[in-house]
Scaffold this motif. Structure first.
Motif, PDB file in Angstrom:
ATOM      1  N   GLY A   1       0.811  -1.221   0.000  1.00 34.78           N
ATOM      2  CA  GLY A   1       0.000   0.000   0.000  1.00 34.78           C
ATOM      3  C   GLY A   1       0.833   1.254   0.000  1.00 34.78           C
ATOM      4  N   ARG A   2       1.958   1.217   0.713  1.00 38.30           N
ATOM      5  CA  ARG A   2       2.838   2.376   0.753  1.00 38.30           C
ATOM      6  C   ARG A   2       3.552   2.561  -0.594  1.00 38.30           C
ATOM      7  NH1 ARG A   2       0.067   1.207   4.034  1.00 38.30           N
ATOM      8  NH2 ARG A   2      -1.068   2.753   2.832  1.00 38.30           N
ATOM      9  N   VAL A   3       3.827   1.464  -1.287  1.00 38.09           N
ATOM     10  CA  VAL A   3       4.408   1.565  -2.630  1.00 38.09           C
ATOM     11  C   VAL A   3       3.410   2.242  -3.562  1.00 38.09           C
ATOM     12  CG1 VAL A   3       5.231   0.275  -4.627  1.00 38.09           C
ATOM     13  CG2 VAL A   3       5.927  -0.422  -2.328  1.00 38.09           C
ATOM     14  N   ILE A   4       2.144   1.872  -3.468  1.00 40.60           N
ATOM     15  CA  ILE A   4       1.108   2.495  -4.300  1.00 40.60           C
ATOM     16  C   ILE A   4       1.074   3.996  -4.059  1.00 40.60           C
ATOM     17  CG2 ILE A   4      -1.401   2.662  -4.637  1.00 40.60           C
ATOM     18  CD1 ILE A   4      -1.466  -0.400  -3.993  1.00 40.60           C
ATOM     19  N   GLU A   5       1.149   4.398  -2.798  1.00 40.54           N
ATOM     20  CA  GLU A   5       1.125   5.832  -2.484  1.00 40.54           C
ATOM     21  C   GLU A   5       2.362   6.540  -3.032  1.00 40.54           C
ATOM     22  OE1 GLU A   5      -1.586   6.057   1.538  1.00 40.54           O
ATOM     23  OE2 GLU A   5       0.560   5.694   1.799  1.00 40.54           O
ATOM     24  N   LYS A   6       3.518   5.925  -2.855  1.00 37.71           N
ATOM     25  CA  LYS A   6       4.754   6.556  -3.298  1.00 37.71           C
ATOM     26  C   LYS A   6       4.781   6.713  -4.819  1.00 37.71           C
ATOM     27  CE  LYS A   6       8.961   8.093  -2.601  1.00 37.71           C
ATOM     28  NZ  LYS A   6      10.026   7.256  -1.998  1.00 37.71           N
ATOM     29  N   ILE A   7       4.370   5.696  -5.549  1.00 37.18           N
ATOM     30  CA  ILE A   7       4.443   5.729  -7.006  1.00 37.18           C
ATOM     31  C   ILE A   7       3.351   6.605  -7.610  1.00 37.18           C
ATOM     32  CG2 ILE A   7       4.316   4.321  -9.104  1.00 37.18           C
ATOM     33  CD1 ILE A   7       6.864   3.969  -7.406  1.00 37.18           C
ATOM     34  N   SER A   8       2.147   6.539  -7.042  1.00 42.25           N
ATOM     35  CA  SER A   8       1.013   7.270  -7.634  1.00 42.25           C
ATOM     36  C   SER A   8       0.955   8.723  -7.203  1.00 42.25           C
ATOM     37  CB  SER A   8      -0.304   6.588  -7.257  1.00 42.25           C
ATOM     38  OG  SER A   8      -0.590   6.759  -5.874  1.00 42.25           O
ATOM     39  N   GLY A   9       1.563   9.047  -6.054  1.00 39.51           N
ATOM     40  CA  GLY A   9       1.442  10.396  -5.515  1.00 39.51           C
ATOM     41  C   GLY A   9       0.068  10.673  -4.925  1.00 39.51           C
ATOM     42  N   MET A  10      -0.715   9.624  -4.697  1.00 37.47           N
ATOM     43  CA  MET A  10      -2.058   9.753  -4.141  1.00 37.47           C
ATOM     44  C   MET A  10      -2.143   8.907  -2.875  1.00 37.47           C
ATOM     45  SD  MET A  10      -4.086   9.109  -7.751  1.00 37.47           S
ATOM     46  CE  MET A  10      -5.722   9.312  -7.047  1.00 37.47           C
ATOM     47  N   SER A  11      -3.168   9.148  -2.060  1.00 41.71           N
ATOM     48  CA  SER A  11      -3.398   8.250  -0.941  1.00 41.71           C
ATOM     49  C   SER A  11      -3.800   6.886  -1.495  1.00 41.71           C
ATOM     50  CB  SER A  11      -4.505   8.780  -0.022  1.00 41.71           C
ATOM     51  OG  SER A  11      -5.780   8.640  -0.633  1.00 41.71           O
ATOM     52  N   TYR A  12      -3.545   5.860  -0.721  1.00 40.72           N
ATOM     53  CA  TYR A  12      -3.899   4.502  -1.147  1.00 40.72           C
ATOM     54  C   TYR A  12      -5.378   4.425  -1.504  1.00 40.72           C
ATOM     55  CZ  TYR A  12      -5.295  -0.376  -0.550  1.00 40.72           C
ATOM     56  OH  TYR A  12      -5.866  -1.610  -0.726  1.00 40.72           O
ATOM     57  N   GLU A  13      -6.235   4.932  -0.626  1.00 48.26           N
ATOM     58  CA  GLU A  13      -7.682   4.856  -0.857  1.00 48.26           C
ATOM     59  C   GLU A  13      -8.087   5.616  -2.109  1.00 48.26           C
ATOM     60  OE1 GLU A  13     -11.885   5.425   1.570  1.00 48.26           O
ATOM     61  OE2 GLU A  13     -10.150   6.619   2.167  1.00 48.26           O
ATOM     62  N   SER A  14      -7.537   6.806  -2.299  1.00 47.19           N
ATOM     63  CA  SER A  14      -7.908   7.609  -3.472  1.00 47.19           C
ATOM     64  C   SER A  14      -7.506   6.916  -4.766  1.00 47.19           C
ATOM     65  CB  SER A  14      -7.250   8.988  -3.401  1.00 47.19           C
ATOM     66  OG  SER A  14      -7.771   9.734  -2.322  1.00 47.19           O
ATOM     67  N   TYR A  15      -6.316   6.315  -4.778  1.00 47.98           N
ATOM     68  CA  TYR A  15      -5.882   5.643  -6.000  1.00 47.98           C
ATOM     69  C   TYR A  15      -6.824   4.488  -6.345  1.00 47.98           C
ATOM     70  CZ  TYR A  15      -3.256   3.335  -9.601  1.00 47.98           C
ATOM     71  OH  TYR A  15      -2.905   2.769 -10.801  1.00 47.98           O
ATOM     72  N   ILE A  16      -7.151   3.662  -5.360  1.00 54.15           N
ATOM     73  CA  ILE A  16      -8.033   2.519  -5.608  1.00 54.15           C
ATOM     74  C   ILE A  16      -9.397   2.993  -6.086  1.00 54.15           C
ATOM     75  CG2 ILE A  16      -9.222   0.562  -4.562  1.00 54.15           C
ATOM     76  CD1 ILE A  16      -6.269   0.037  -4.717  1.00 54.15           C
ATOM     77  N   ARG A  17      -9.958   3.964  -5.406  1.00 58.02           N
ATOM     78  CA  ARG A  17     -11.313   4.401  -5.760  1.00 58.02           C
ATOM     79  C   ARG A  17     -11.355   5.074  -7.127  1.00 58.02           C
ATOM     80  NH1 ARG A  17     -14.660   7.289  -1.207  1.00 58.02           N
ATOM     81  NH2 ARG A  17     -16.307   6.521  -2.573  1.00 58.02           N
ATOM     82  N   GLN A  18     -10.346   5.886  -7.430  1.00 59.62           N
ATOM     83  CA  GLN A  18     -10.368   6.620  -8.696  1.00 59.62           C
ATOM     84  C   GLN A  18      -9.951   5.776  -9.887  1.00 59.62           C
ATOM     85  OE1 GLN A  18      -8.364  10.451  -8.562  1.00 59.62           O
ATOM     86  NE2 GLN A  18      -9.049  10.823  -6.457  1.00 59.62           N
ATOM     87  N   GLN A  19      -8.937   4.944  -9.708  1.00 56.94           N
ATOM     88  CA  GLN A  19      -8.370   4.233 -10.855  1.00 56.94           C
ATOM     89  C   GLN A  19      -8.942   2.831 -11.056  1.00 56.94           C
ATOM     90  OE1 GLN A  19      -6.325   5.820 -13.003  1.00 56.94           O
ATOM     91  NE2 GLN A  19      -6.679   7.612 -11.699  1.00 56.94           N
ATOM     92  N   LEU A  20      -9.436   2.204  -9.998  1.00 57.41           N
ATOM     93  CA  LEU A  20      -9.941   0.837 -10.118  1.00 57.41           C
ATOM     94  C   LEU A  20     -11.459   0.730  -9.983  1.00 57.41           C
ATOM     95  CD1 LEU A  20      -7.338  -1.216  -8.032  1.00 57.41           C
ATOM     96  CD2 LEU A  20      -7.172  -0.399 -10.382  1.00 57.41           C
ATOM     97  N   LEU A  21     -12.029   1.413  -9.012  1.00 58.68           N
ATOM     98  CA  LEU A  21     -13.448   1.226  -8.715  1.00 58.68           C
ATOM     99  C   LEU A  21     -14.365   2.141  -9.523  1.00 58.68           C
ATOM    100  CD1 LEU A  21     -13.228   0.779  -4.834  1.00 58.68           C
ATOM    101  CD2 LEU A  21     -13.269  -0.987  -6.608  1.00 58.68           C
ATOM    102  N   SER A  22     -14.017   3.418  -9.594  1.00 65.03           N
ATOM    103  CA  SER A  22     -14.865   4.360 -10.331  1.00 65.03           C
ATOM    104  C   SER A  22     -15.094   3.954 -11.785  1.00 65.03           C
ATOM    105  CB  SER A  22     -14.273   5.772 -10.260  1.00 65.03           C
ATOM    106  OG  SER A  22     -15.086   6.696 -10.962  1.00 65.03           O
ATOM    107  N   PRO A  23     -14.072   3.458 -12.513  1.00 66.13           N
ATOM    108  CA  PRO A  23     -14.297   3.074 -13.908  1.00 66.13           C
ATOM    109  C   PRO A  23     -15.332   1.978 -14.095  1.00 66.13           C
ATOM    110  CG  PRO A  23     -11.958   3.344 -13.487  1.00 66.13           C
ATOM    111  CD  PRO A  23     -12.642   3.397 -12.160  1.00 66.13           C
ATOM    112  N   VAL A  24     -15.606   1.181 -13.054  1.00 70.01           N
ATOM    113  CA  VAL A  24     -16.604   0.119 -13.190  1.00 70.01           C
ATOM    114  C   VAL A  24     -17.857   0.412 -12.364  1.00 70.01           C
ATOM    115  CG1 VAL A  24     -14.963  -1.657 -13.814  1.00 70.01           C
ATOM    116  CG2 VAL A  24     -15.428  -1.254 -11.399  1.00 70.01           C
ATOM    117  N   GLY A  25     -18.000   1.657 -11.923  1.00 64.83           N
ATOM    118  CA  GLY A  25     -19.236   2.089 -11.283  1.00 64.83           C
ATOM    119  C   GLY A  25     -19.415   1.624  -9.853  1.00 64.83           C
ATOM    120  N   ILE A  26     -18.330   1.290  -9.153  1.00 68.06           N
ATOM    121  CA  ILE A  26     -18.416   0.902  -7.741  1.00 68.06           C
ATOM    122  C   ILE A  26     -18.080   2.125  -6.895  1.00 68.06           C
ATOM    123  CG2 ILE A  26     -17.517  -0.600  -5.931  1.00 68.06           C
ATOM    124  CD1 ILE A  26     -16.805  -2.626  -8.106  1.00 68.06           C
TER     125      ILE A  26
END
Length: 417
Positions: A213-238
């Protein structure tokens, strides 16, 4: 996860073993008295009946089930009720539950997506990505992102206590007040030796996923939760899914309560107060990437559709990486651990993938099996001393597939999203 649990999970809906006998079945009147919401087509009544029996045998107050086939949600059910602000509230198919380690499939997919976008290599060294010192154990330099996600990083919670559940000792060792955070946990663990050589074997590690999770934050420049919600969940309407919170008073408006007969001293403050284990006995924010999400069963089944639809969130290469065999290969039961999923070949030439989740007040199970069938069950308690086994929900739901003579075609997805 015990060896027995893993052995049972290897079957994961493949119909290879019968459901474990649990003694006399509850009377029909008992199961009929369970409050229910949602939709159960008559063709899928076997799933509903199995869940009601399971719930009654374990005195579970809140549960959910969702079943899908071919990318269509066909059954969505809430079971039970709870009291909130003095009123009785029925569990809905969209009520939120802590899902525990089902969260790992999100973390694995996030790093597969970052690799797909050219932002990180799954072979990159985690110590370099996160600036971790390797002084205490030079072997830490050999821990890659692959090894974090495939549980081959070198941490063994049967040898060294799981740092995600060791808050009080970590605070004392670092001379800190509670609560401790991710940075504190990493500092504590990095100052100690690994339990085995990275890549040498599979040992389930919550800490490895917390680091991911910390790698995701470091690489994306976003919080872990924000990255998951914006990049993975929002595109499929969750949109319902989010990270959970520790205390009962912090629960989301549609989140169920959690039950356990155990208490523990609070780890979310230094009060020394003895609290119900699910509410302050562990720190939910620290669990984020390894077990911190809240969701509904329909959310998790819909999330599983991502892996059947290349190009929506993950391309074909990324999906193959999620389910790829690790360097340690296939275990004696014929399965392996991918990126947040247990995986095995099934009887029709495809893959069964599954995971369970367990923490005080939560048990969950998600499976994607042959012929495009998937299902998710979630409960607001887990197996404790004196209660029947919870892991048997796996073969029970797998067996329910055989009761379906003709699969319905009405897609319920639009009703819940």
């Amino acid at each position: 996860m015990t060896m027995l649990t893993r052995r049972r999970l290897l079957q994961a809906g493949a119909g290879l073993v019968p459901a474990v006998a649990l003694g006399a079945r509850p009377a029909e009147a008992e199961t009929a008295a369970i409050p229910t919401t949602g939709v159960v087509p008559s063709a899928l009544a076997g799933f509903d009946s199995a869940m009601k029996t399971f719930i009654t045998e374990r005195n579970i107050s809140c549960a959910q089930l969702a079943v899908a086939k071919g990318g269509k949600i066909l059954l969505a059910r809430g079971y039970g009720a709870y009291t909130k602000a003095g009123a009785s509230v029925l569990v809905q198919p969209t009520s939120l539950f802590r899902i525990a380690s089902l969260s790992k499939s999100l973390t694995g997919a996030a790093l597969a997506r970052l690799a797909q976008d050219g932002k990180v290599s799954l072979g990159a060294k985690v110590s370099t990505l996160l600036g971790l010192s390797t002084t205490a154990d030079p072997r830490l330099a050999n821990v890659t992102v692959w090894r974090l996600l495939q549980h081959t990083g070198g941490w063994n919670r049967d040898v060294t206590p799981d740092p995600l559940w060791n808050d009080t000792n970590i605070a004392a060792a670092l001379d800190l007040s509670l609560p401790v955070g991710h940075a504190d946990i990493i500092k504590y663990v990095s100052a100690r030796k690994l339990d085995f050589d990275p890549g040498a074997k599979y040992v389930y590690s919550n800490y490895g996923y917390m680091l991911a999770g910390r790698v995701i934050e470091k690489i994306s420049g976003m919080s872990y939760e924000s990255y998951i919600r914006q990049q993975l969940l929002s595109p499929v309407g969750i949109s319902r899914m989010r990270l959970g919170r520790s205390l009962r008073s912090q629960a989301f408006s549609t989140e169920v309560p959690y039950e356990s007969k155990y208490t523990r001293k609070s780890v979310v403050d230094d009060s020394g107060a003895v609290v119900p284990f699910p509410f302050g006995g562990f720190n939910m924010p620290n669990q984020d990437a390894n077990g911190g999400w809240v969701a509904s069963a329909v959310d998790m089944v819909k999330w599983g559709f991502v892996f059947d639809a290349p190009g929506v969130v993950l391309n074909k290469t990324s999906i193959s990486r999620v389910f790829a065999k690790p360097e340690t290969g296939v275990n004696s039961g014929g399965s392996w651990y991918g990126l947040g999923w247990h995986v095995r070949n099934n009887n029709v030439g495809t893959l069964n993938t599954w995971h369970n989740g367990s923490m005080p007040g939560t048990f969950s199970f998600l499976a994607r099996v042959q012929n495009g069938v998937s299902y998710c069950a979630i409960f607001n308690r887990r197996e404790e001393e004196g209660s029947p086994d919870f892991d048997v929900i796996d073969p029970i739901l797998g067996k329910a597939i055989s009761t379906v003579k003709t699969w319905p075609t009405t897609d319920l997805t639009s009703r819940y999203f």
